[in-house]
Write an enzyme that holds these catalytic residues in place. Structure first.
Site, PDB file in Angstrom:
ATOM      1  N   LEU A 467     -31.962 -29.320  14.236  1.00  0.00           N
ATOM      2  CA  LEU A 467     -31.342 -28.867  15.491  1.00  0.00           C
ATOM      3  C   LEU A 467     -32.377 -28.979  16.619  1.00  0.00           C
ATOM      4  O   LEU A 467     -33.100 -28.020  16.922  1.00  0.00           O
ATOM      5  CB  LEU A 467     -30.881 -27.418  15.291  1.00  0.00           C
ATOM      6  CG  LEU A 467     -29.749 -26.890  16.146  1.00  0.00           C
ATOM      7  CD1 LEU A 467     -29.313 -25.519  15.637  1.00  0.00           C
ATOM      8  CD2 LEU A 467     -30.066 -26.823  17.613  1.00  0.00           C
ATOM      9  N   ALA A 468     -32.482 -30.156  17.196  1.00  0.00           N
ATOM     10  CA  ALA A 468     -33.536 -30.423  18.185  1.00  0.00           C
ATOM     11  C   ALA A 468     -33.104 -31.646  18.994  1.00  0.00           C
ATOM     12  O   ALA A 468     -33.242 -32.778  18.537  1.00  0.00           O
ATOM     13  CB  ALA A 468     -34.863 -30.677  17.475  1.00  0.00           C
ATOM     14  N   GLU A 469     -32.547 -31.392  20.173  1.00  0.00           N
ATOM     15  CA  GLU A 469     -31.914 -32.478  20.929  1.00  0.00           C
ATOM     16  C   GLU A 469     -32.930 -33.507  21.428  1.00  0.00           C
ATOM     17  O   GLU A 469     -32.641 -34.707  21.460  1.00  0.00           O
ATOM     18  CB  GLU A 469     -31.097 -31.914  22.099  1.00  0.00           C
ATOM     19  CG  GLU A 469     -29.793 -31.231  21.690  1.00  0.00           C
ATOM     20  CD  GLU A 469     -29.975 -29.840  21.097  1.00  0.00           C
ATOM     21  OE1 GLU A 469     -31.105 -29.307  21.145  1.00  0.00           O
ATOM     22  OE2 GLU A 469     -28.992 -29.285  20.569  1.00  0.00           O
ATOM     23  N   GLN A 491     -24.113 -32.498  20.333  1.00  0.00           N
ATOM     24  CA  GLN A 491     -22.912 -31.763  19.915  1.00  0.00           C
ATOM     25  C   GLN A 491     -22.074 -31.256  21.104  1.00  0.00           C
ATOM     26  O   GLN A 491     -20.851 -31.351  21.083  1.00  0.00           O
ATOM     27  CB  GLN A 491     -23.351 -30.594  19.038  1.00  0.00           C
ATOM     28  CG  GLN A 491     -22.276 -30.075  18.147  1.00  0.00           C
ATOM     29  CD  GLN A 491     -22.884 -29.228  17.041  1.00  0.00           C
ATOM     30  OE1 GLN A 491     -23.398 -28.140  17.285  1.00  0.00           O
ATOM     31  NE2 GLN A 491     -22.831 -29.723  15.819  1.00  0.00           N
ATOM     32  N   ILE A 496     -27.488 -30.633  26.134  1.00  0.00           N
ATOM     33  CA  ILE A 496     -28.189 -31.925  26.246  1.00  0.00           C
ATOM     34  C   ILE A 496     -29.556 -31.754  26.915  1.00  0.00           C
ATOM     35  O   ILE A 496     -30.430 -32.604  26.801  1.00  0.00           O
ATOM     36  CB  ILE A 496     -27.323 -32.945  27.032  1.00  0.00           C
ATOM     37  CG1 ILE A 496     -27.786 -34.377  26.761  1.00  0.00           C
ATOM     38  CG2 ILE A 496     -27.317 -32.644  28.534  1.00  0.00           C
ATOM     39  CD1 ILE A 496     -26.818 -35.443  27.250  1.00  0.00           C
ATOM     40  N   PRO A 498     -32.456 -30.098  26.502  1.00  0.00           N
ATOM     41  CA  PRO A 498     -33.770 -30.340  25.864  1.00  0.00           C
ATOM     42  C   PRO A 498     -34.089 -31.835  25.742  1.00  0.00           C
ATOM     43  O   PRO A 498     -35.252 -32.213  25.638  1.00  0.00           O
ATOM     44  CB  PRO A 498     -33.618 -29.716  24.469  1.00  0.00           C
ATOM     45  CG  PRO A 498     -32.531 -28.708  24.613  1.00  0.00           C
ATOM     46  CD  PRO A 498     -31.585 -29.285  25.647  1.00  0.00           C
ATOM     47  N   HIS A 539     -19.765 -24.051  26.544  1.00  0.00           N
ATOM     48  CA  HIS A 539     -19.041 -25.084  25.809  1.00  0.00           C
ATOM     49  C   HIS A 539     -18.082 -25.818  26.740  1.00  0.00           C
ATOM     50  O   HIS A 539     -17.135 -26.435  26.273  1.00  0.00           O
ATOM     51  CB  HIS A 539     -18.266 -24.477  24.629  1.00  0.00           C
ATOM     52  CG  HIS A 539     -19.134 -23.809  23.632  1.00  0.00           C
ATOM     53  ND1 HIS A 539     -19.570 -22.509  23.764  1.00  0.00           N
ATOM     54  CD2 HIS A 539     -19.700 -24.277  22.488  1.00  0.00           C
ATOM     55  CE1 HIS A 539     -20.346 -22.196  22.737  1.00  0.00           C
ATOM     56  NE2 HIS A 539     -20.447 -23.248  21.951  1.00  0.00           N
TER      57      HIS A 539
END
Ligand SMILES: Cc1ncc(C[n+]2csc(CCOP(=O)(O)OP(=O)(O)O)c2C)c(N)n1
Ligand SMILES: [Mg+2]
Length: 739
Positions: A467-469, A491, A496, A498, A539
């Site tokens: 989990l690391a954009e 996702q 977005i 990072p 979201h």
């Protein structure tokens, strides 16, 4: 300085002849050559400093104090075989790999013939494709994730060699312009300063390399300072070696980086670990920084003389010279001779570089995008196949946007073995045995758009990322540099950010800044948008104009399933990086369903679609506002007889100005509608162009309908009030038509 560890008794060969003495495996000739590189490196710095003072170059960044570790890395690795992501202090490494001082001076003067960038980047921003030195930028640490991706790319081709050759395809795609080379046991080098080890991307890269057991040597060149910030303020406990020591699969070295012999020994062990496939390595080299951070910095402001003098005692160039004399490898005459030769070479290189021509101002737009493959061209204009008619003769049910995106990904993966998909949750199931034993069905994304792809193509081609954009985009960039086509997923658009450094400062500018030396045509699929009733702030965000503002990045935003299929295929086959925005609300909407358009259906970028023809008013929009604007336009026609021409842009960069201009010239009225917040949004650019270029055609002011200038709230009553609704669009269209 490390001397030989060879037992003197063993120095005699079997035949009694004396074996030449080796220094950690290095011959006397190699040591002389190492000294030549180190001395050259220092003198190039000195020459550049002089040139800067004479205002003949415009910036200077020195590698002084780092020459020992640099030359050692160059001796332990193979130029043009291994891959290199050096940072700005790696002058000695670059010289050791074969870069010429002349090339460096060309970058200093900003010459058209500067092989790294054609005058686009400041000095010490290395890029030499034939030596596998990959274009470097200025953000500290953004190279590290790309190095990980580069190593992954090499390993992928070694495991899937049939992906490498350029296919004799009936359709042109990016592969025609992307030759692949790989060795199977190549190593990727990446370096950074001690301060840069504080960047999150460093830790993301270490984690990914450890997880994947990748052949990456991380070289931290620790000069004790990041500009004026000392290491104990930067790194908890003051030792990066201690902090990283828990990463599995790594080989660790900590070494005096001012000693080229000891550094070579450490590097050699590190490289061996990587080359043999055991995993990554970490070389922590203690070096010095005798010339301040850069020419714009004066370290006497924050370092007392005593501390600086202590460092000077360890100067790698002087120490190596003393070592050569002490060991009798060179005498004073030999040293003088070598230094004279270097000075003469540098003088000639400077003289020549100062005569080099600057780049032509007209060249500035060259290589923003691929010069080889234009995604707006007719190559990407293909027709959908006629839908199959079912046996019962009934019209087949239309496919949703979600269905056709999945189908397009599957079609393209069957066609092109270089496509790999990764992101958060995109795999069917990371624990493969559950799938094999049919214990689970598989997930395939939080919106299930990649469902079934791991099952069909295997975990090498479809896998979950940590989990690391930033890591998702940075790794993809490195892979694409090697010739792969990563189609990665972020996702939610809301997360977005990072990855923004990687997108803005790397992905989109790599081709331009390297003067077409490197390219990285990645596709980033992103679920975007609101109208979700309950999505709330995190979201539901839009924000596409932040990305359309970036040169070098294509931005696509389809509103229906057929367009999504056609545009995604173009995105995958084209030779530019693409941000592919998928509106979550449209994934399974009944609006815009369509039959499967076939495995080669493509839509060129920058071609809008007239969704509803009209003569009285032009409405320009895209994404989830398209169905809402259509509803409003139909009502206006029904109730008032006003005929709205509704344009769906489909692609936001490039966008179809010709269709907009032709329509507004006919209707004389324009409304731009978009889901993002009103101010400084995408509509501002269109409105400005209309005012600028079609002023004399307009009978009314250009209007905009968009979200209020707030975030999207959770409570549906608030969400409705915030986002543009069909009634807002109806009222704006009505008012504008009556103006
Ligand atoms: C992301 C980012 N933040 C800040 C800077 C400005 N900057 C350039 S070099 C530097 C210090 C880097 O120190 P270190 O990593 O120790 O490398 P050194 O210069 O000491 O070799 C800073 C803060 C930058 N280039 N990039
Ligand atoms: Mg430093």
């Amino acid at each position: 300085m490390a001397t030989t560890k060879t037992d003197p008794k063993l120095a005699l060969a079997a035949n009694g002849a004396k074996k030449p003495k080796l220094y950690e495996g290095l011959t006397r000739e190699q040591l002389i050559q190492a000294y030549r590189v180190m001395y050259t490196s220092r003198r190039v710095d000195d020459r550049e400093i002089l040139l800067k003072r004479q205002q003949k170059i415009y910036f200077q960044m020195s590698g002084a104090g780092h020459e020992g570790i640099g030359v050692a890395a160059g001796l332990a690795l193979k130029s043009g075989y291994d891959w290199f992501y050096p940072y700005y202090r790696d002058r000695a490494l670059c010289l050791a790999l074969g870069v010429k001082p002349y090339d460096m001076f060309l970058q200093g003067v900003g010459a058209a013939s500067d092989p790294s960038s054609g005058g686009r980047q400041m000095p010490s921003h290395w890029s030499y494709p034939s030596l596998h030195i990959v274009t470097q930028s200025s953000p500290t640490g953004s190279q590290i994730l790309q190095a990980v991706g580069c190593a992954e790319g090499g390993r992928y081709f070694a495991r899937h060699p049939k992906a490498a050759p350029v296919p004799a395809s009936t359709f042109v795609d990016y592969r025609q312009f992307k030759n692949v080379s790989f060795q199977g046991n190549e190593v990727t080098y990446v370096s950074l300063g001690d301060g840069t080890s504080s960047e999150g991307e460093f830790w993301e890269a270490m984690n990914a390399a450890a997880l994947e057991k990748l052949a990456v040597v991380f070289c931290v060149q620790d000069n004790g300072y990041a500009i004026s910030v000392p290491v104990e303020v930067q790194t908890a406990g003051g030792s990066i070696s201690r902090l990283v020591s828990g990463f599995p699969n790594f080989h660790f070295e900590e070494v005096d980086g001012t000693d080229p012999v000891a550094s070579y020994a450490a590097f050699d062990r590190a490289v061996r670990h990587c080359r043999e496939g055991h995993g990554p390595a970490f070389v922590h080299a203690h070096v010095i920084r005798p010339y301040s951070h850069s020419l714009s910095d004066d370290e006497r402001l924050y370092r007392p003389d005593a501390e600086r003098e202590r460092d000077a005692q360890r100067d790698p160039v002087t120490r190596t010279q003393m070592f050569l004399l002490r060991e009798g490898i060179l005498d004073e005459k030999g040293i003088n001779q070598l230094e004279k030769e270097v000075e003469a070479e540098l003088q000639a290189a400077v003289d020549l570089a100062l005569e080099a021509l600057p780049p032509a101002p007209e060249s500035i737009t060259k290589f923003v995008y691929s010069p080889d493959l234009d995604p707006t061209s007719s190559v990407f204009d293909t027709q959908p196949v006629a839908p199959e008619v079912p046996a019962d003769g009934k019209k087949p049910a239309g496919k949703t946007m979600a269905d056709l995106i999945t189908t397009t990904l599957r079609d393209e993966m069957r066609r092109d073995d270089r496509i790999i998909i990764f992101g958060e949750d995109v795999a069917d199931c990371s624990r493969e045995e559950y799938l094999k034993r049919k214990l689970v069905k598989g997930k395939g994304g939080v919106f299930k758009l990649t469902f079934g792809l791991q099952n069909e193509f295997g975990p090498d081609r479809v896998f979950n990322a940590p989990l690391a954009e930033a890591a998702i985009v940075g790794r993809a960039t490195g892979m694409a540099t090697r010739g792969l086509k990563p189609v990665v997923e972020i996702q939610f658009f809301d997360y977005i950010w990072p990855a923004m450094m990687q997108i803005r400062d790397e992905l989109s500018v790599i081709r331009w800044r390297s003067n077409n030396g490197f390219s990285c045509p990645v596709v980033i699929r992103v679920a975007i948008g609101g109208y979700l009733t309950g999505g709330a702030i995190y979201h539901s965000q839009c924000g596409e104009s932040v990305f359309t503002h970036i040169p070098g990045l294509r931005v696509v935003f389809p509103s229906n399933s057929q367009d999504a299929a056609g545009l995604l295929r173009t995105a995958i086959r084209c030779d530019d990086p693409v941000l592919f925005l998928e509106h979550k609300r449209l994934y399974r909407e009944s609006f815009g369903r369509a039959a499967y358009p076939g495995p080669d259906y493509m839509i060129p970028f920058g071609k809008a679609k007239i969704v509803h023809p009209g003569t009285d008013l032009t409405v320009i929009t895209y994404g989830a506002v398209v169905p809402r604007a259509l509803q409003a336009a139909q009502k206006l026609e029904r109730e008032q007889g006003v005929k709205v021409e509704l344009i769906d842009l489909r692609c936001l960069n490039p966008f179809d100005w010709d269709t907009i201009a032709a329509s507004v010239a006919k209707t004389n009225r324009a409304l731009v509608a978009y889901e993002d917040t009103l101010s400084w949004g995408y509509g501002a650019e269109i409105a400005a162009r209309l005012a600028d270029q079609l002023f004399d055609k307009l009978d009314a002011p250009v209007r905009r309908v968009a979200a209020k200038d707030v975030f999207v709230a959770y409570q549906p009553i608030l969400e409705d009030a915030i986002l543009p609704q069909p009634n807002d669009l109806f009222l704006a269209m009505k008012e504008l038509s009556e103006y």
